[in-house]
Design an enzyme around this catalytic site. Structure first.
Site, short mmCIF file in Angstrom:
data_model
loop_
_atom_site.label_atom_id
_atom_site.label_comp_id
_atom_site.label_asym_id
_atom_site.label_seq_id
_atom_site.Cartn_x
_atom_site.Cartn_y
_atom_site.Cartn_z
N SER A 199 0.47 -1.30 0.28
CA SER A 199 -0.03 0.11 0.37
C SER A 199 0.94 1.22 0.13
O SER A 199 0.30 2.41 -0.61
CB SER A 199 -0.80 -0.09 0.79
OG SER A 199 -0.05 -0.45 2.24
N ASP A 257 -3.54 7.98 7.90
CA ASP A 257 -5.00 6.79 8.24
C ASP A 257 -4.53 6.13 9.48
O ASP A 257 -5.13 6.00 9.67
CB ASP A 257 -5.03 6.58 7.43
CG ASP A 257 -4.76 5.26 6.40
OD1 ASP A 257 -3.27 5.60 7.19
OD2 ASP A 257 -4.84 5.07 5.38
N HIS A 300 -0.68 5.19 7.03
CA HIS A 300 0.05 4.73 6.03
C HIS A 300 0.43 6.51 5.99
O HIS A 300 0.35 7.50 6.71
CB HIS A 300 -0.62 4.31 4.65
CG HIS A 300 -1.23 3.67 4.46
ND1 HIS A 300 -2.23 3.37 5.07
CD2 HIS A 300 -0.78 2.93 4.01
CE1 HIS A 300 -1.89 1.91 5.03
NE2 HIS A 300 -1.37 1.97 4.17
#
Ligand SMILES: *[C@@H]1O[C@H](CO)[C@@H](O)[C@H](O)[C@H]1NC(C)=O
Ligand SMILES: *[C@@H]1O[C@H](CO)[C@@H](O)[C@H](O)[C@H]1NC(C)=O
Ligand SMILES: *[C@@H]1O[C@H](CO)[C@@H](O)[C@H](O)[C@H]1NC(C)=O
Length: 395
Positions: free
Chosen positions: A42, A344, A347
């Site tokens: 991610s 968040d 990240h």
């Protein structure tokens, strides 16, 4: 000033132009690499997972994801661009299209992104056999390399065509491996057990970069892990009432020590790959130091004094709640993401990724700095094989 003084002023000037282009949204193209291929999770996914799962089925498919730069969710786990986006823009390349969404009209000749959120370095079976749940199967690093192998015939047509292309391609392999630890850490496995996975993670990364070099990759950037002890999610889950667990910043020491352990092993592995492949340039990207320098002195970099809480999340001391993720209704969002490092909880913000990208392009977080390896602008630059000594590794 004589003419030679002028010439010696040029490289810093180019660097300045590049930085200006990063700081604005304009694309003042520097010719460096002509394509970028990216692998990972991610931290680099520009839309693969979202394409697979569908916008309505995951929090990253909703605003405020993407709000700062794209003004819409793109599948990036941030408010805007990721490190790989800044690298592409710095070189005047289009933002890397996610491979799983298909080639589209423009194809993948200027790059493709194989990174998928949730991906591990080790193949999924390793975890499921141990009873560890892995989200989204079959996207591990090995699968991503396989997708690249399948794409090859459409990228170039002969050995010499491929060699020409890949001489001018940058391969970003990672960050990868973080999820190999996130899943077991967040599913309450012991530190000892997780430490025992590290050699398998190393084997997976080593095999992947060796495979890419065999397929023609010449310049590879391999990032290490971020300091998980400064990550809002880990800070929430592993919160402790023992002050000795925390460093001066407020990060959890034993978790950061684990990240450094992974990174030190990775540097040893990269040295081995360099020695076996002297024709390739394998660059270690020091994500750990890049992030620590932001966390340890946030204000000079433009971040708020208290750097650990997430901009977007479900409340609590670090604004992280695993059952109330950013993007879900009831979560909150900070007024100004540009002064937050963490987006968040898991990240980073675009603002943080931008700083990290600059540290890779011009140093000090990549050695050699990526811009010092450009095959296009620096023809005269004889690429040094950067082999770290063990002293440096231990230091
Ligand atoms: C993952 O791959 C295995 C082996 O090819 C296959 O049996 C399985 O169905 C795949 N899982 C998913 C979710 O695609
Ligand atoms: C710290 O937490 C543990 C369990 O979480 C508890 O047993 C202990 O009493 C706490 N110590 C202090 C000083 O609050
Ligand atoms: C986290 O969010 C859930 C769901 O909204 C809520 O029930 C829970 O109380 C929250 N936990 C904390 C520690 O705030």
């Amino acid at each position: 000033m004589n003419p030679s003084t002028h010439i010696s002023l040029l490289p810093p000037l180019l660097l300045l132009l590049l930085l200006l282009s990063l700081l604005s949204t304009s694309h003042a193209a520097i010719t460096c690499y002509t394509s970028i291929f990216s692998f990972g999770d991610s931290l680099a996914d520009t839309g693969n997972l979202l394409h697979d799962v569908g916008k309505n089925n995951i929090h990253v498919g909703r605003l405020p994801y993407g709000e700062t730069y794209f003004r819409r969710p793109t599948g990036r786990f941030s408010d805007g661009r990721l490190v790989v986006d800044f690298l592409a823009q710095a070189m005047g390349l289009p933002l890397l299209p996610p491979y799983l969404a298909g080639p589209g009209r423009k194809g993948f000749r200027r790059g493709a992104n194989f990174a998928v959120a949730g991906a591990t370095a080790i193949e999924n079976g390793f975890f499921t056999e141990k009873g560890i749940q892995v989200l989204w199967s079959n996207n591990s690093l090995g699968s991503q390399i396989e997708w690249f192998r399948q794409l090859l015939p459409s990228l170039c047509s002969s050995d010499s065509d491929c060699n020409d292309m890949f001489r001018n391609s940058l391969f970003l392999v990672g960050e990868i491996g973080g999820n190999d630890y996130n899943y077991p850490f967040l599913q309450a496995r012991s530190l000892d057990e997780i430490v025992s996975y590290v050699p398998r993670v190393m084997d997976a990364i080593s095999s992947a970069i060796t495979a890419l070099i065999e397929l023609g990759a010449r310049t590879l950037v391999v990032p290490g892990n971020f300091p998980i002890g400064c990550n809002s999610a880990y800070l929430t889950v592993f919160r402790s009432n023992r002050s000795e667990d925390y460093d001066a910043i407020g990060c959890i020491k034993w978790l950061n020590k684990f990240s450094r352990f992974h990174n030190n092993r990775l540097r040893v592995v990269l040295n081995r790959v360099r020695l076996r492949n002297p024709h390739a340039t394998v660059i270690y990207a020091d994500y750990y130091s890049a992030a620590m320098s932001l966390f340890s002195s946030p204000e000079p970099s433009g971040f708020r004094i208290s750097p650990l809480p997430a901009c977007c999340g479900g409340g609590g001391p670090y604004n992280y709640n695993s059952s109330l993720q950013c993007g879900n209704s009831g979560s909150n969002i900070c007024a100004d993401p540009s002064i937050y490092i963490t987006w968040d909880g898991m990240h980073m913000t675009e603002a943080a990724y931008r700083k990290i990208a600059i540290g890779l392009l011009k140093g000090p977080n990549a050695v050699p700095a990526i811009l010092n390896t450009c095959p296009q602008t620096n023809q005269e630059f004889s690429r040094p094989q950067y082999v770290l000594s063990d002293d440096v590794l231990d230091g």
